[in-house]
Design an enzyme around this catalytic site. Structure first.
Site, short mmCIF file in Angstrom:
data_model
loop_
_atom_site.label_atom_id
_atom_site.label_comp_id
_atom_site.label_asym_id
_atom_site.label_seq_id
_atom_site.Cartn_x
_atom_site.Cartn_y
_atom_site.Cartn_z
N GLY A 32 0.53 -1.28 -0.23
CA GLY A 32 -0.29 -0.43 0.15
C GLY A 32 0.64 1.07 -0.21
O GLY A 32 1.57 1.44 -0.92
N THR A 34 3.19 2.61 2.26
CA THR A 34 4.49 2.19 2.32
C THR A 34 5.43 1.78 0.81
O THR A 34 6.52 2.17 1.09
CB THR A 34 4.65 0.98 3.04
OG1 THR A 34 4.19 0.91 4.19
CG2 THR A 34 6.31 0.87 3.73
N ARG A 61 -8.81 -4.78 5.00
CA ARG A 61 -8.56 -5.00 6.85
C ARG A 61 -7.90 -6.45 6.33
O ARG A 61 -7.11 -6.83 7.65
CB ARG A 61 -10.24 -6.11 7.03
CG ARG A 61 -10.61 -4.66 7.49
CD ARG A 61 -11.78 -5.36 8.20
NE ARG A 61 -12.72 -3.99 8.97
CZ ARG A 61 -13.50 -4.49 10.08
NH1 ARG A 61 -13.99 -5.66 9.91
NH2 ARG A 61 -14.11 -3.53 10.58
N VAL A 62 -7.85 -7.07 4.69
CA VAL A 62 -6.97 -8.10 4.48
C VAL A 62 -5.88 -7.83 3.52
O VAL A 62 -6.38 -7.97 2.83
CB VAL A 62 -7.65 -9.87 4.29
CG1 VAL A 62 -7.16 -10.31 4.15
CG2 VAL A 62 -8.24 -9.91 5.77
N THR A 64 -1.57 -7.83 4.19
CA THR A 64 -0.54 -9.47 4.29
C THR A 64 -1.56 -10.73 4.73
O THR A 64 0.03 -11.10 5.63
CB THR A 64 0.28 -8.72 5.77
OG1 THR A 64 0.12 -7.95 6.46
CG2 THR A 64 0.67 -7.30 4.64
N LYS A 135 8.92 -13.36 17.08
CA LYS A 135 8.41 -15.02 17.41
C LYS A 135 9.51 -15.51 17.16
O LYS A 135 10.41 -16.41 17.41
CB LYS A 135 7.56 -15.80 17.51
CG LYS A 135 7.91 -17.04 17.54
CD LYS A 135 7.11 -17.73 16.88
CE LYS A 135 5.93 -19.08 17.64
NZ LYS A 135 5.01 -20.19 17.37
N HIS A 280 8.15 14.92 52.73
CA HIS A 280 7.76 13.36 53.01
C HIS A 280 6.03 13.62 53.27
O HIS A 280 5.63 12.08 54.04
CB HIS A 280 7.90 13.33 54.29
CG HIS A 280 9.60 13.38 55.22
ND1 HIS A 280 9.72 12.64 55.72
CD2 HIS A 280 10.05 13.65 53.93
CE1 HIS A 280 11.54 12.90 56.26
NE2 HIS A 280 11.87 13.38 54.96
N ASP A 469 -12.55 13.08 73.30
CA ASP A 469 -11.51 13.38 73.82
C ASP A 469 -10.51 14.91 72.43
O ASP A 469 -9.62 15.55 72.83
CB ASP A 469 -10.12 12.63 74.37
CG ASP A 469 -9.79 11.19 72.88
OD1 ASP A 469 -10.59 11.13 72.37
OD2 ASP A 469 -9.51 10.76 73.57
N ARG A 511 -15.37 10.19 54.15
CA ARG A 511 -14.39 9.86 54.80
C ARG A 511 -13.26 10.53 54.11
O ARG A 511 -13.33 9.74 52.38
CB ARG A 511 -14.25 8.74 55.38
CG ARG A 511 -12.76 8.54 56.77
CD ARG A 511 -12.89 6.97 56.93
NE ARG A 511 -12.36 5.66 56.26
CZ ARG A 511 -12.19 4.49 55.69
NH1 ARG A 511 -12.46 4.29 57.29
NH2 ARG A 511 -12.12 4.00 54.89
#
Length: 515
Positions: A32, A34, A61-62, A64, A135, A280, A469, A511
């Site tokens: 294509g 490239t 879509r297809v 290579t 691979k 810290h 407290d 909380r």
């Protein structure tokens, strides 16, 4: 003659690479766009359509996905059965695959092949070729990064082939490339409009999380000098760290980054001119003022002892009026949206001060912490202002100024390690008790740090008071307004104590523990 298959979406440098390979005697196969780019550069190339005898089908879509392509990539030249199959089906071995993938997640309008949906940007043929070559890296080279082209050409020119070590390194990069790609697609599914929502309206935590991280910045050292450290960035993510400018000072360490992140996130919660001092990972000074210079003086005054060696963050351009008092205090980092020229001159004259201008931080998708064998994951703690869920539970009602003090103290408290108590007044934190195993000790620390300056001000507690407290300690420090989540079995006792002291108290029903 060795054969290279070149099929890339990002065509940066591809014509030059093709020319170099051709000059080295390589046969080139491409597809294509490239193939067109290579041919337009005057380099001989065989289109993959001629190679396989099958045109691009199914709307590209297809292309290579063919035995002549994948057989050529996956063949083991030392395996007699492989060689027999190749001879039987006319398959030519491929020695080098150069490929990168469709830009999944990019603007659909910029997609070369036309689209209309993100689905069409999910590359199939590209990852299949890249994974096949990776691979079979014992015999095939694979290149996914245009930045690697020059090194590959240099090695081919010098040695006539890629070494086993190079092929292995390139294969590792290839699998990382496809892993990043798959992670982006999984994240897209998790963030799609029809993602399942929890009862609180947040997306349900996904069944799996796939992170692709790349090293973005080596650090001076880790948490301690004997530890190595680096900052990693999620691939494709936007980070204020990557766009920030460091104007002066040494390289950042692990704790510089950790503490600066905390300071920068907190200071950006405020709309008024604000300065945060962090030590810290905990704020030891936070103040709002009419101008940024006054805000720094007030923030540093909260706990000047702890501010020594701390991180300073400002949400306005740093002026000379802020830089002058700051320059007399040993500080590790100062971060702000910008710096006046006079301020920059003053601060960069400090040899060890890291001076950074930065954009506002992005929201975090998850909060993660390592545990044995994995991670603890939660949604980030979002800290909001006053809502309908905030309830005055005492006889005394907050005045307008007390509401302002309560909201400010609540924002600061949510950024403090638990158990957290903050005493504040008139947009200035005066006492911050952080990280104690009991809330009473945090209250005592906050009172000690306040040293009488918070009289008439507000107290924020990140979780409920389990006993009266803590409330009594706040009253002894002169506090007249308290904000806390509520929810203790002794809430009535605490409310009664507040009424005894004439204190107004607000329950938020939320909380903000921070560990």
């Amino acid at each position: 003659m060795p054969t290279a298959l070149l099929s890339v979406y990002d065509k940066t440098g591809i014509a030059d690479l093709a020319k170099s390979l051709s000059e080295l005697g390589w046969s080139l196969v491409s597809s294509g766009g490239t193939a067109k780019a290579i041919a337009d550069a005057g380099v001989d190339v065989t289109d993959v359509v001629e190679w396989t005898g099958v045109p691009a089908i199914l709307g590209h879509r297809v292309v290579t996905l063919h035995p002549k392509v994948h057989g050529g990539i996956l063949a083991d030249p030392t395996d007699a059965e492989h060689q027999a199959d190749m001879a039987a089906y006319g398959i030519t071995p491929i020695d080098l695959v150069v490929g990168n993938l469709y830009p999944f997640g990019a603007d659909l309008d910029s997609f070369d092949h036309g689209s209309g949906s993100a689905i069409d940007m999910i590359d199939i043929g590209g990852p299949a070729m890249v994974r096949a070559a990776a691979k079979n890296h014992a015999f095939v080279g694979v290149v996914v990064d245009p930045a690697a082209y020059d090194g590959v050409v240099e090695e081919l020119r010098a040695d006539g082939e890629l070494s086993a070590a190079t092929r292995r390194r390139l294969a590792r990069d290839a699998f990382a490339h496809t892993a990043e790609y798959d992670a982006a697609i999984v994240t897209w599914f998790d963030q799609s409009d029809d993602a399942e929502l929890a009862a609180n309206g947040s997306p349900v935590l996904p069944a799996s999380i796939h992170l692709a991280l790349e090293q973005a910045q080596p650090l001076r050292y880790g948490e301690n000098p004997h530890q190595d450290g680096a900052r990693y960035r999620q691939v494709g993510a936007t980070s204020w760290w990557d766009s920030m400018t460091q104007h002066g000072g040494k390289e950042l360490s692990y704790l510089n980054v950790f503490d600066t992140e905390a300071a920068w996130r907190l200071v950006n919660r405020f709309d008024d001119p604000a300065v945060v001092v962090v030590k810290h990972a905990n704020p030891c000074g936070v103040a709002l003022a009419d101008d940024i210079g006054a805000a720094y003086v007030a923030a540093n005054a909260c706990d000047p002892v702890s501010a020594f060696g701390g991180i300073v963050a400002a949400n306005r351009t740093v002026t000379k009026e802020m830089a002058e008092p700051l320059s007399s205090v040993f500080t590790e980092v100062v971060v702000a949206p910008g710096f006046d020229d006079d301020a920059l001159e003053i601060l960069t004259a400090k040899k060890n001060l890291r001076v950074m201008s930065a954009n506002a931080p992005s929201p975090l998708p998850f909060d993660m912490r390592p545990v044995d064998g994995g991670l603890l994951v939660q949604h980030p703690d979002v800290v909001g202002g006053r809502t309908d869920a905030w309830t005055v539970v005492t006889d005394a009602q907050p005045s307008d100024q007390q509401w302002i003090d309560l909201e400010f103290a609540w924002q600061v408290c949510a950024a403090v390690s638990s158990n957290a108590i903050v005493y504040a007044k008139d947009g200035q934190a005066f006492g911050i008790g952080a990280g104690q195993q009991n809330r009473l000790d945090s209250a005592r620390i906050a009172a000690d740090r306040s040293d009488g300056r918070a009289v008439g001000g507000a107290c924020a507690s990140d979780a409920f008071f389990p006993f009266r407290d803590g409330l009594d300690a706040a009253a002894a420090a002169g506090i007249t307004a308290v904000i806390q989540p509520g929810g203790s079995v002794r809430d009535e006792e605490v409310i009664a104590a507040a009424n005894e002291h004439g204190i107004t108290m607000v329950f938020t029903s939320t909380r903000h523990f921070r560990h």
